[in-house]
Design an enzyme around this catalytic site. Structure first.
Site, mmCIF file in Angstrom:
data_model
loop_
_atom_site.group_PDB
_atom_site.id
_atom_site.type_symbol
_atom_site.label_atom_id
_atom_site.label_comp_id
_atom_site.label_asym_id
_atom_site.label_seq_id
_atom_site.Cartn_x
_atom_site.Cartn_y
_atom_site.Cartn_z
ATOM 1 N N ALA A 103 21.463 55.993 42.929
ATOM 2 C CA ALA A 103 21.009 57.364 43.161
ATOM 3 C C ALA A 103 21.626 57.940 44.421
ATOM 4 O O ALA A 103 22.016 57.204 45.331
ATOM 5 C CB ALA A 103 19.485 57.392 43.273
ATOM 6 N N ASP A 104 21.719 59.253 44.462
ATOM 7 C CA ASP A 104 22.130 59.951 45.684
ATOM 8 C C ASP A 104 21.343 61.259 45.775
ATOM 9 O O ASP A 104 21.111 61.921 44.759
ATOM 10 C CB ASP A 104 23.641 60.239 45.675
ATOM 11 C CG ASP A 104 24.116 60.789 47.013
ATOM 12 O OD1 ASP A 104 23.932 60.087 48.029
ATOM 13 O OD2 ASP A 104 24.639 61.905 47.055
#
Lengths: 220, 220
Positions: B84-85
């Site tokens: 994730a970012d």
């Protein structure tokens, strides 16, 4: 929001009049120091006589008053008492904590694929003759001043199959919670979105509380 | 939402390709078992070439690919990789983590009394030749299949005085966070309301992730 006044709060005796572990956690996370003294007040108001907003504010007040009264015996009142009550409502009808697993199935089926509203009433008690005389509080009785507010948040639940509902109930999470779900853990996977304050859905509207406390102690 | 498939997930090797303690906590809270292997990928994409949505999805993919590649050496691929970012954006302009205290003041002043949007890109990698062949994933290279999504949440900040901003920065909380605040602790007092998923603002959109994973493993 509370940081500029946290030194005042840290130097005094604060009481959280609630046994909810979620409320305790939220207030600990912002660095507030307090003791927990839970009320034995039975939540027995006639729900048909109140809107959800009125109901949570009045229940929070009665629960907190019961804790506050204990301090009158020796006259050593705490500097701040915080109390709260949370309910879930759909179409203005208050939904309780589930009584058993069947009731949890019924409640979660009601909430599935639809929106409901979470209401939390918060009350703040301070001693009437405090050297800190917070602004915006009303004299409650000879001993305390009181102020309070209600926060509401709309919650949109995902469509849940009976399989999802039953397997969620088997986790044990729903049983002690208004609306039969807890948003902060497994129940968080059931919620599509919210409009408003997330902390309110956990049971304590932190942003509004911080704003109120800031406004109360700023006058000082 | 994940409960009906948690037995499948529990019987396999899951990797969270992120060192964020908040992502770890959110996934632990729902009972998922996983190892953490963080990426050393430098987040160096040219932000002017991407919308916030494209940027987080591509960064999440590159970070996760880096971790995934490590397993190719011995051929023992994990069953599930999650990456994730998260970024904060205002008027489609990406706001970074603060570089120092002055930068945190600048960022929080930008956010004060206005709304911004939090974007998180999530990617899910599974081995291309898994005996579980999840639906909806695309072949990424010879080794993995991949799917992903972006969740966005609107956040409305309270009006913050310079005193509030400076005392918040002194807590140390803003320095490692996109948008210079953390909603789950002290920063929660600065947020007026949100529209959308709260977990997304913490850095991991749990409800959508649960839905995607359910849909992937349901085909099985």
């Amino acid at each position: 929001m509370l940081q500029p006044i946290i030194h005042i709060l840290s130097a005094q005796r604060n009481i959280l009049a609630s046994s909810s572990p979620r409320r305790k956690q939220i207030l600990e996370n912002i660095g507030l120091k307090f003791e927990v003294l839970s009320s034995s007040f039975e939540e027995n108001l006639d729900k048909s006589q109140y809107t959800p907003s009125e109901y949570v504010l009045e229940t929070a007040r009665l629960k907190t008053q019961e804790v506050a009264d204990k301090f009158k015996v020796n006259g050593l009142l705490p500097d701040l008492l915080i109390g709260a009550d949370t309910v879930v409502a759909q179409d203005n009808h208050i939904i309780e904590k589930p009584q058993d697993k069947d009731d949890a199935v019924r409640i979660l089926s009601l909430l599935s694929g639809r929106s409901h509203t979470v209401f939390t009433g918060v009350v703040i008690f301070v001693p009437a003759h405090s050297t800190v005389l917070p602004r915006g509080t009303k004299v409650l009785d000879g001993s305390y001043r009181c102020t309070g507010f209600v926060e509401s948040t709309d919650v949109f639940m995902q469509q849940m199959s009976q399989e999802v509902i039953h397997s969620y109930i088997e986790t044990g999470e729903p049983m002690d919670k208004a609306g039969a779900y807890g948003i902060q853990a497994i129940g968080g996977t059931l919620v599509e979105k919210i409009h408003g304050d997330f902390f309110n859905v956990m049971g304590f509207p932190l942003p509004r509380f911080a704003k109120e406390l800031d406004s109360i102690y700023r006058s000082h």
